[in-house]
Design an enzyme around this catalytic site. Sequence first.
Site, PDB file in Angstrom:
ATOM      1  N   HIS A 130      -3.052  -9.383  -4.782  1.00 46.77           N
ATOM      2  CA  HIS A 130      -3.775  -8.771  -3.666  1.00 46.77           C
ATOM      3  C   HIS A 130      -5.020  -8.039  -4.177  1.00 46.77           C
ATOM      4  O   HIS A 130      -6.113  -8.169  -3.604  1.00 46.77           O
ATOM      5  CB  HIS A 130      -2.846  -7.802  -2.937  1.00 46.77           C
ATOM      6  CG  HIS A 130      -3.530  -6.906  -1.952  1.00 46.77           C
ATOM      7  ND1 HIS A 130      -3.476  -7.112  -0.586  1.00 46.77           N
ATOM      8  CD2 HIS A 130      -4.272  -5.770  -2.126  1.00 46.77           C
ATOM      9  CE1 HIS A 130      -4.171  -6.165   0.024  1.00 46.77           C
ATOM     10  NE2 HIS A 130      -4.651  -5.340  -0.885  1.00 46.77           N
ATOM     11  N   GLU A 131      -4.862  -7.281  -5.253  1.00 44.33           N
ATOM     12  CA  GLU A 131      -5.997  -6.531  -5.796  1.00 44.33           C
ATOM     13  C   GLU A 131      -7.067  -7.470  -6.350  1.00 44.33           C
ATOM     14  O   GLU A 131      -8.271  -7.217  -6.201  1.00 44.33           O
ATOM     15  CB  GLU A 131      -5.521  -5.558  -6.882  1.00 44.33           C
ATOM     16  CG  GLU A 131      -4.562  -4.492  -6.385  1.00 44.33           C
ATOM     17  CD  GLU A 131      -5.095  -3.734  -5.181  1.00 44.33           C
ATOM     18  OE1 GLU A 131      -6.326  -3.568  -5.070  1.00 44.33           O
ATOM     19  OE2 GLU A 131      -4.285  -3.292  -4.350  1.00 44.33           O
ATOM     20  N   HIS A 134      -9.231  -8.731  -3.626  1.00 42.44           N
ATOM     21  CA  HIS A 134     -10.299  -7.780  -3.314  1.00 42.44           C
ATOM     22  C   HIS A 134     -11.495  -8.003  -4.238  1.00 42.44           C
ATOM     23  O   HIS A 134     -12.651  -7.968  -3.802  1.00 42.44           O
ATOM     24  CB  HIS A 134      -9.815  -6.340  -3.479  1.00 42.44           C
ATOM     25  CG  HIS A 134      -9.089  -5.795  -2.281  1.00 42.44           C
ATOM     26  ND1 HIS A 134      -9.600  -5.878  -0.999  1.00 42.44           N
ATOM     27  CD2 HIS A 134      -7.904  -5.134  -2.166  1.00 42.44           C
ATOM     28  CE1 HIS A 134      -8.767  -5.297  -0.155  1.00 42.44           C
ATOM     29  NE2 HIS A 134      -7.722  -4.844  -0.832  1.00 42.44           N
ATOM     30  N   GLU A 200      -8.267  -5.487   4.200  1.00 45.06           N
ATOM     31  CA  GLU A 200      -6.872  -5.519   3.741  1.00 45.06           C
ATOM     32  C   GLU A 200      -6.163  -6.785   4.215  1.00 45.06           C
ATOM     33  O   GLU A 200      -5.418  -7.407   3.458  1.00 45.06           O
ATOM     34  CB  GLU A 200      -6.115  -4.279   4.222  1.00 45.06           C
ATOM     35  CG  GLU A 200      -6.475  -2.997   3.492  1.00 45.06           C
ATOM     36  CD  GLU A 200      -6.239  -3.078   2.007  1.00 45.06           C
ATOM     37  OE1 GLU A 200      -5.206  -3.631   1.574  1.00 45.06           O
ATOM     38  OE2 GLU A 200      -7.104  -2.597   1.261  1.00 45.06           O
TER      39      GLU A 200
END
Length: 279
Positions: A130-131, A134, A200
């Site tokens: 997930h990071e 980003h 997000e």
Amino acid sequence: MNMMKTGILMAAMTALFLAIGYALGRETGMVMALAFAIATNVFAYWNADKMVLRMAGAREAGPSDLPEFHRLIGRLARNAGLPMPKVYVIDSGQPNAFATGRNPANAAVAATTGLLRTLSPDEIEGVMAHELAHVKNRDTLIMAMTATISGAIAMLANFGFLFGGRDRNAPGGAVGQILLIILAPLAAMIVQMAISRTREYAADRGGAEISGDPRALADALAKIDAYARGIPMAAAEAHPETAQMMIMNPLSGGVIAGLFSTHPPTGERVARLRAMARS
């Protein structure tokens, strides 16, 4: 569509900044506000990552410190087609993580010791994917810019509250000036919240694609949410502007805090990921 929405929201935040400048000093104030906005963005572009890591109390961890974690990040970075980011650790019992950096070549990822202790290897992989999503989406730069502009709006509004509100010939008169000075920071916070929530959802989907396991990320989010409610994160409480960077809102608070959270509802995020896993 997400990038277009983000661009519109960032333009709205900049417009708020200019509006405060106009309220305080008409055309001259607006030009000065624009110059200040440009200066803060340039500063944020080059220094936001260092500032965020310092405020979070993160320390760099080399391959010899956390060999398994480094191998996991390296594997995910290859899956995402990204360079290997720098790896940091935050000494906090609350499970959480974030990414920062102005571009993929200058990216860093950070995880708390609580996250590394609490989650399973598959769940940790989902969180760090997930990071990295980003990073791949350039969200780290966008969120740093919005945080900087939002902080500058609050600072300008405080200045205006102390020294402004005297121009009766301004649009709306002195009362209109004061209302703008009070409401602009709140509006900026809402815009910042909308940008963060949009990014997000996109990072959840991107992270699931990078790791190949949406269910593991869903399980991780549910577990982090449950633990984060009862374990405070001192660095985030001291610097609440860093909250939007985390995978889960690290701040303590009740119903009102939830209404103004920079993160989407965890239940909705989990539901979307489980639907993705089923499909």
